[in-house]
Scaffold this motif. Sequence first.
Motif, PDB file in Angstrom:
ATOM      1  N   CYS A 424       0.870  -1.177   0.000  1.00  0.00           N
ATOM      2  CA  CYS A 424       0.000   0.000   0.000  1.00  0.00           C
ATOM      3  C   CYS A 424       0.907   1.227   0.000  1.00  0.00           C
ATOM      4  CB  CYS A 424      -0.907  -0.022   1.224  1.00  0.00           C
ATOM      5  SG  CYS A 424      -2.229   1.207   1.239  1.00  0.00           S
ATOM      6  N   VAL A 425       0.742   2.103  -0.999  1.00  0.00           N
ATOM      7  CA  VAL A 425       1.670   3.217  -1.185  1.00  0.00           C
ATOM      8  C   VAL A 425       0.891   4.457  -1.622  1.00  0.00           C
ATOM      9  CG1 VAL A 425       2.130   2.551  -3.593  1.00  0.00           C
ATOM     10  CG2 VAL A 425       3.811   3.921  -2.354  1.00  0.00           C
ATOM     11  N   PRO A 426       1.272   5.643  -1.137  1.00  0.00           N
ATOM     12  CA  PRO A 426       0.576   6.852  -1.588  1.00  0.00           C
ATOM     13  C   PRO A 426       0.891   7.165  -3.047  1.00  0.00           C
ATOM     14  CG  PRO A 426       2.403   7.427  -0.129  1.00  0.00           C
ATOM     15  CD  PRO A 426       2.284   5.945  -0.105  1.00  0.00           C
ATOM     16  N   ALA A 427      -0.148   7.536  -3.792  1.00  0.00           N
ATOM     17  CA  ALA A 427       0.029   7.883  -5.205  1.00  0.00           C
ATOM     18  C   ALA A 427      -0.470   9.287  -5.507  1.00  0.00           C
ATOM     19  CB  ALA A 427      -0.697   6.876  -6.093  1.00  0.00           C
ATOM     20  N   ARG A 428      -0.952   9.993  -4.485  1.00  0.00           N
ATOM     21  CA  ARG A 428      -1.464  11.345  -4.710  1.00  0.00           C
ATOM     22  C   ARG A 428      -1.666  12.030  -3.361  1.00  0.00           C
ATOM     23  NH1 ARG A 428      -3.705  14.416  -8.560  1.00  0.00           N
ATOM     24  NH2 ARG A 428      -5.386  15.869  -8.015  1.00  0.00           N
ATOM     25  N   LEU A 429      -1.462  13.340  -3.341  1.00  0.00           N
ATOM     26  CA  LEU A 429      -1.829  14.168  -2.197  1.00  0.00           C
ATOM     27  C   LEU A 429      -3.038  14.993  -2.617  1.00  0.00           C
ATOM     28  CD1 LEU A 429      -1.272  15.091   0.677  1.00  0.00           C
ATOM     29  CD2 LEU A 429       0.280  16.838  -0.239  1.00  0.00           C
ATOM     30  N   ALA A 430      -4.178  14.701  -2.034  1.00  0.00           N
ATOM     31  CA  ALA A 430      -5.432  15.346  -2.429  1.00  0.00           C
ATOM     32  C   ALA A 430      -5.695  16.578  -1.575  1.00  0.00           C
ATOM     33  CB  ALA A 430      -6.590  14.369  -2.291  1.00  0.00           C
ATOM     34  N   GLU A 431      -6.211  17.607  -2.214  1.00  0.00           N
ATOM     35  CA  GLU A 431      -6.657  18.798  -1.498  1.00  0.00           C
ATOM     36  C   GLU A 431      -8.184  18.776  -1.487  1.00  0.00           C
ATOM     37  OE1 GLU A 431      -4.687  20.627   0.165  1.00  0.00           O
ATOM     38  OE2 GLU A 431      -2.830  19.785  -0.643  1.00  0.00           O
ATOM     39  N   LEU A 432      -8.745  18.442  -0.351  1.00  0.00           N
ATOM     40  CA  LEU A 432     -10.180  18.284  -0.198  1.00  0.00           C
ATOM     41  C   LEU A 432     -10.741  19.404   0.677  1.00  0.00           C
ATOM     42  CD1 LEU A 432     -10.098  14.437   0.410  1.00  0.00           C
ATOM     43  CD2 LEU A 432     -10.816  15.601  -1.685  1.00  0.00           C
ATOM     44  N   PRO A 433     -12.051  19.623   0.651  1.00  0.00           N
ATOM     45  CA  PRO A 433     -12.628  20.710   1.465  1.00  0.00           C
ATOM     46  C   PRO A 433     -12.259  20.622   2.946  1.00  0.00           C
ATOM     47  CG  PRO A 433     -14.256  19.877  -0.084  1.00  0.00           C
ATOM     48  CD  PRO A 433     -13.063  18.977  -0.199  1.00  0.00           C
ATOM     49  N   GLN A 434     -12.163  19.409   3.477  1.00  0.00           N
ATOM     50  CA  GLN A 434     -11.836  19.256   4.896  1.00  0.00           C
ATOM     51  C   GLN A 434     -10.343  19.377   5.182  1.00  0.00           C
ATOM     52  OE1 GLN A 434     -13.176  17.026   2.821  1.00  0.00           O
ATOM     53  NE2 GLN A 434     -12.657  14.895   3.346  1.00  0.00           N
ATOM     54  N   GLY A 435      -9.520  19.383   4.117  1.00  0.00           N
ATOM     55  CA  GLY A 435      -8.075  19.511   4.298  1.00  0.00           C
ATOM     56  C   GLY A 435      -7.324  18.563   3.388  1.00  0.00           C
ATOM     57  N   SER A 436      -6.006  18.676   3.401  1.00  0.00           N
ATOM     58  CA  SER A 436      -5.179  17.823   2.541  1.00  0.00           C
ATOM     59  C   SER A 436      -5.029  16.436   3.161  1.00  0.00           C
ATOM     60  CB  SER A 436      -3.804  18.451   2.331  1.00  0.00           C
ATOM     61  OG  SER A 436      -3.166  18.700   3.567  1.00  0.00           O
ATOM     62  N   GLN A 437      -4.951  15.423   2.299  1.00  0.00           N
ATOM     63  CA  GLN A 437      -4.705  14.074   2.776  1.00  0.00           C
ATOM     64  C   GLN A 437      -4.189  13.193   1.640  1.00  0.00           C
ATOM     65  OE1 GLN A 437      -9.191  13.451   3.640  1.00  0.00           O
ATOM     66  NE2 GLN A 437      -8.399  11.370   3.358  1.00  0.00           N
TER      67      GLN A 437
END
Length: 479
Positions: A424-437
């Motif tokens: 399991c590996v991160p493939a993106r940093l998302a910017e969502l309304p509740q914050g980045s994750q």
Amino acid sequence: MTHTDIWRLTATDLTALTRSGKLSAEDAVQSSIERMHQANPNLNAVVEDLSSEALERARALDKARAQGASTGPLHGVPVTIKINVDLKGHATSNGVVALKDVIAPDDAPIVRNLQNAGAVVIGRTNTPEFSFRADTDNPLHGRTHNPWGRHISPGGSSGGAGSAVMAGIGALAHGNDIGGSLRFPAAANGAVTVKPGLGRVPAWNPSQKVERGLLAQSMSVQGLITRSAADLHLSMPSLIAADPRDPFHVPMPWHGAPCDGPIKVAFTKDTFGYALHPEVDKALDTARDTLIDAGYQVQEVSPPDVFECGRTGYRALMGEVLTLLKNDIEAAGSQTIRSIFDVYFQEFPPITGTELLQMMAKRSHYAREWSLFMQDYPLVLSPFLPQPFFKPDRDTEGAEGVHEVLGCAVYSYAMNFLGLPAACVPARLAELPQGSQPINIQIAARQWREDMAVDAAAAIESRVGQMCEPLWQKMGTSA
């Protein structure tokens, strides 16, 4: 790099310094301890501080090295150990108040293997009650928080491990996984892990009074959560060292034979009717494109029925839990965990009696289908979850909450039922309304080929980068 910044090093970079003598084990451990004291008060990831023991062991390692002793592959690496695994002289509480005084008479195999390799245990990390939630909170030690912010659960059950390692508390974090408990925290915190396959890492708790159920034995595995894929290649060969206390351990080497020609990867976005979130969709595209650029032959093709396999496996596990564990949960669990299990049994109607034996037998059918499929496609790239990671306590919000947390996570527990490795590996940093994750994806691999899954994770990481740097910028110097 100043003394206070040593904690930022990956285990791979750290051991290059400690094994060469350019950095003492004591300084490496001291820096991580200082980081723990700085960051942990806001996270509650580490629930037992072992600073004194850790520094004493680090000094002993330095003394031995000065006297000519050879250094282990993890010489001086600070690690954390989850509180559901035996560490000699310490309580294996499993997040349960009634177990707070169950003192381990000896080390579990994974602890012994880590220490034999030169690692230094600096603390014990939090887990939910009975290590059976995808979130981390319990009446004994309280809630663990995600360093990305309190809008995201830290995951579970190795939530303390994932939160700690991504906050810089130790270079490696021990965890375990019966349905996703290494991969959920990795996904929640933007870490990297590989769930080992069946029989890969020796396991046993010397403190246990009875043996675990057969499905628990075959689905549960021990592993590590790290900040980089390279650290898995560094550390996993030490974890898989044989231990006679696990009679079903398989002594296979970490690296298998190279494949002939380009490695074929089955790529799927199938979410079985669950909506695929646009950010997960983009993360999957990034992972696919990266693997193609790295020379993998990626083809969009559906693997054998993940949904049926995963749901059958988890329903069978719930049947075993209902039979062997429910009385303990009722007697020693909080009202929160009892209520969650009531909903688990609704989401995954337990298979019991004759049908349970039939479904345990059918496990070999599912595993055979995957084994045949993986003759052509040694790797399978898929979502881990169909949506970004959920908020804390989502699984306490009835049927809808449990369905979002576990019901849709078939790619996770299917791999446990099959006994296959999965990174399991991160493939993106998302910017969502509740914050980045971060958004993690999963890479399943052939039996005994954890190394291939980690290689693919490293390729994705090479494009996306490690999530620790943007996280530490977000956390700031005050943690």
